[in-house]
Design a protein around this motif. Sequence first.
Motif, mmCIF file in Angstrom:
data_model
loop_
_atom_site.group_PDB
_atom_site.id
_atom_site.type_symbol
_atom_site.label_atom_id
_atom_site.label_comp_id
_atom_site.label_asym_id
_atom_site.label_seq_id
_atom_site.Cartn_x
_atom_site.Cartn_y
_atom_site.Cartn_z
ATOM 1 N N PRO A 105 0.808 -1.223 0.000
ATOM 2 C CA PRO A 105 0.000 0.000 0.000
ATOM 3 C C PRO A 105 0.845 1.278 0.000
ATOM 4 O O PRO A 105 0.565 2.204 -0.774
ATOM 5 C CB PRO A 105 -0.825 -0.108 1.282
ATOM 6 C CG PRO A 105 -0.830 -1.552 1.633
ATOM 7 C CD PRO A 105 0.422 -2.145 1.063
ATOM 8 N N GLU A 106 1.901 1.316 0.841
ATOM 9 C CA GLU A 106 2.699 2.552 0.917
ATOM 10 C C GLU A 106 3.342 2.840 -0.431
ATOM 11 O O GLU A 106 3.388 3.995 -0.880
ATOM 12 C CB GLU A 106 3.844 2.441 1.942
ATOM 13 C CG GLU A 106 3.561 1.690 3.223
ATOM 14 C CD GLU A 106 3.706 0.180 3.050
ATOM 15 O OE1 GLU A 106 2.628 -0.453 2.993
ATOM 16 O OE2 GLU A 106 4.829 -0.351 2.983
ATOM 17 N N ALA A 107 3.857 1.767 -1.081
ATOM 18 C CA ALA A 107 4.544 1.967 -2.365
ATOM 19 C C ALA A 107 3.559 2.443 -3.426
ATOM 20 O O ALA A 107 3.871 3.316 -4.236
ATOM 21 C CB ALA A 107 5.214 0.665 -2.796
ATOM 22 N N ILE A 108 2.332 1.868 -3.404
ATOM 23 C CA ILE A 108 1.327 2.277 -4.394
ATOM 24 C C ILE A 108 0.936 3.733 -4.155
ATOM 25 O O ILE A 108 0.862 4.534 -5.094
ATOM 26 C CB ILE A 108 0.082 1.376 -4.314
ATOM 27 C CG1 ILE A 108 0.467 -0.070 -4.630
ATOM 28 C CG2 ILE A 108 -0.988 1.853 -5.287
ATOM 29 C CD1 ILE A 108 -0.649 -1.050 -4.371
ATOM 30 N N ALA A 109 0.719 4.099 -2.880
ATOM 31 C CA ALA A 109 0.323 5.474 -2.558
ATOM 32 C C ALA A 109 1.398 6.450 -3.033
ATOM 33 O O ALA A 109 1.087 7.493 -3.631
ATOM 34 C CB ALA A 109 0.095 5.612 -1.057
ATOM 35 N N ALA A 110 2.677 6.108 -2.805
ATOM 36 C CA ALA A 110 3.767 6.992 -3.229
ATOM 37 C C ALA A 110 3.801 7.104 -4.749
ATOM 38 O O ALA A 110 3.980 8.189 -5.305
ATOM 39 C CB ALA A 110 5.103 6.459 -2.703
ATOM 40 N N PHE A 111 3.587 5.965 -5.422
ATOM 41 C CA PHE A 111 3.598 5.955 -6.896
ATOM 42 C C PHE A 111 2.494 6.851 -7.448
ATOM 43 O O PHE A 111 2.721 7.664 -8.348
ATOM 44 C CB PHE A 111 3.418 4.506 -7.378
ATOM 45 C CG PHE A 111 3.385 4.340 -8.873
ATOM 46 C CD1 PHE A 111 4.558 4.107 -9.585
ATOM 47 C CD2 PHE A 111 2.189 4.388 -9.579
ATOM 48 C CE1 PHE A 111 4.541 3.941 -10.965
ATOM 49 C CE2 PHE A 111 2.170 4.220 -10.958
ATOM 50 C CZ PHE A 111 3.347 3.995 -11.654
ATOM 51 N N LEU A 112 1.286 6.723 -6.885
ATOM 52 C CA LEU A 112 0.150 7.495 -7.390
ATOM 53 C C LEU A 112 0.310 8.976 -7.071
ATOM 54 O O LEU A 112 -0.065 9.849 -7.859
ATOM 55 C CB LEU A 112 -1.164 6.957 -6.819
ATOM 56 C CG LEU A 112 -1.493 5.511 -7.209
ATOM 57 C CD1 LEU A 112 -2.819 5.087 -6.593
ATOM 58 C CD2 LEU A 112 -1.547 5.339 -8.729
ATOM 59 N N ALA A 113 0.911 9.282 -5.883
ATOM 60 C CA ALA A 113 1.121 10.687 -5.518
ATOM 61 C C ALA A 113 2.104 11.333 -6.486
ATOM 62 O O ALA A 113 1.979 12.504 -6.831
ATOM 63 C CB ALA A 113 1.649 10.771 -4.087
ATOM 64 N N ARG A 114 3.061 10.544 -6.931
ATOM 65 C CA ARG A 114 4.105 11.100 -7.785
ATOM 66 C C ARG A 114 3.681 11.167 -9.251
ATOM 67 O O ARG A 114 4.001 12.121 -9.959
ATOM 68 C CB ARG A 114 5.347 10.213 -7.660
ATOM 69 C CG ARG A 114 6.565 10.854 -8.235
ATOM 70 C CD ARG A 114 7.817 10.126 -7.778
ATOM 71 N NE ARG A 114 8.921 10.500 -8.643
ATOM 72 C CZ ARG A 114 10.024 9.795 -8.757
ATOM 73 N NH1 ARG A 114 10.168 8.680 -8.071
ATOM 74 N NH2 ARG A 114 10.986 10.191 -9.548
ATOM 75 N N HIS A 115 2.968 10.130 -9.726
ATOM 76 C CA HIS A 115 2.704 10.034 -11.168
ATOM 77 C C HIS A 115 1.242 10.242 -11.528
ATOM 78 O O HIS A 115 0.861 10.105 -12.678
ATOM 79 C CB HIS A 115 3.176 8.676 -11.694
ATOM 80 C CG HIS A 115 4.619 8.402 -11.407
ATOM 81 N ND1 HIS A 115 5.632 9.116 -11.986
ATOM 82 C CD2 HIS A 115 5.210 7.517 -10.558
ATOM 83 C CE1 HIS A 115 6.796 8.677 -11.533
ATOM 84 N NE2 HIS A 115 6.569 7.712 -10.661
ATOM 85 N N GLY A 116 0.391 10.554 -10.557
ATOM 86 C CA GLY A 116 -1.027 10.780 -10.845
ATOM 87 C C GLY A 116 -1.833 9.516 -10.617
ATOM 88 O O GLY A 116 -1.308 8.405 -10.721
ATOM 89 N N ASP A 117 -3.104 9.712 -10.289
ATOM 90 C CA ASP A 117 -3.966 8.582 -9.942
ATOM 91 C C ASP A 117 -5.191 8.549 -10.850
ATOM 92 O O ASP A 117 -6.154 9.268 -10.622
ATOM 93 C CB ASP A 117 -4.390 8.703 -8.475
ATOM 94 C CG ASP A 117 -5.318 7.573 -8.068
ATOM 95 O OD1 ASP A 117 -5.600 6.704 -8.919
ATOM 96 O OD2 ASP A 117 -5.751 7.569 -6.902
ATOM 97 N N PRO A 118 -5.175 7.728 -11.904
ATOM 98 C CA PRO A 118 -6.309 7.686 -12.830
ATOM 99 C C PRO A 118 -7.351 6.621 -12.458
ATOM 100 O O PRO A 118 -8.308 6.426 -13.190
ATOM 101 C CB PRO A 118 -5.635 7.322 -14.160
ATOM 102 C CG PRO A 118 -4.488 6.449 -13.758
ATOM 103 C CD PRO A 118 -4.060 6.878 -12.368
ATOM 104 N N TYR A 119 -7.165 5.931 -11.320
ATOM 105 C CA TYR A 119 -7.941 4.719 -11.059
ATOM 106 C C TYR A 119 -9.175 4.953 -10.197
ATOM 107 O O TYR A 119 -9.161 5.759 -9.273
ATOM 108 C CB TYR A 119 -7.066 3.666 -10.366
ATOM 109 C CG TYR A 119 -5.810 3.325 -11.124
ATOM 110 C CD1 TYR A 119 -5.875 2.850 -12.427
ATOM 111 C CD2 TYR A 119 -4.560 3.474 -10.533
ATOM 112 C CE1 TYR A 119 -4.724 2.533 -13.125
ATOM 113 C CE2 TYR A 119 -3.402 3.164 -11.226
ATOM 114 C CZ TYR A 119 -3.491 2.688 -12.520
ATOM 115 O OH TYR A 119 -2.353 2.379 -13.207
#
Lengths: 175, 136
Positions: A105-119
């Motif tokens: 979860p932490e890695a996904i949250a960081a990824f989405l915060a950095r690259h945008g969250d289209p999901y």
Amino acid sequence: MTRGWRIIPLILLIWLVVGLAWRLVKPADPAIPSQLVNREVPAFVLEPALPSKPGLSSADLATGEPRLLNIFASWCVPCVAEAEVLGQLRNKGVRIDAIAVRDRPEAIAAFLARHGDPYQRIGSDPRSSVQISLGSSGVPETFVVDGKGVIRHQYIGPLTAANVPGVVDQLKALR
Amino acid sequence: MRWLPTLAALLLAVPAMADSDLPPAYWANRQLPDARQEAKAQGLMNELRCLVCQGQSIADSDAELAGDMRDLVRRRIAAGEKPGAIRAWLIQRYGAWISYKPTTEPAAWPLWLAPIALLLVGALLIRRRINLKAGR
């Protein structure tokens, strides 16, 4: 033995060399397409990958609304390049659900915060089991799913800006 | 000495992240407690092709996806599923490509016929030789 027979080994050798050279020049396509295209998404239920977003089940893919099912991971480098394209698609009104493969979860949250969250929804697939049941062989991959939960197209590898009009058209055609 | 920083940079470079940081799946590298079930699982895993290191079996491959497939195979074997059923389930998803075991589909007929054809050619050659010798 007649002379004709003697040149058979030579012909075989030339055939072999030509065959090998041809494959060297034009390597086989290593992409393994899923056999489930034009079939229903197999039944699955995945836990939410993030506390802030719902998880994903096969029932969520058969709500009457065509959508994209994106298979991604925060540790996947090409997914970074794809994130922007998915953002463009989301801005065009495309619904995108996701399966996060072998992720935290932490890695996904960081990824989405950095690259945008289209999901809209993200299901967590820690053992790649749903990925395998979809016939997907890597990340990222994207399935175009119609309103009845039937897979209509599969994109292997990251979607690029050049794919955007095509994907929008495919989804429009399924509406 | 101008090449030294470049060399140092190359030596210190970390390969691009291509794997997750989750540990391998539980049954990826662990044998089933029941030896007979494990033997069945091994037999099947040796005949399934890895999707990442194409050309290796999932039993041989270190790819994460291969580990997850071994986990899937062992779980299903432990649940009492037959290896043939698991193979069929995977072929339904990835096509006959996933299985190393040759099929009996028409595409594979040359493969099955080749040994017979080679034996026939061999027999023919031997007969010619014998006839030549006898004729002299």
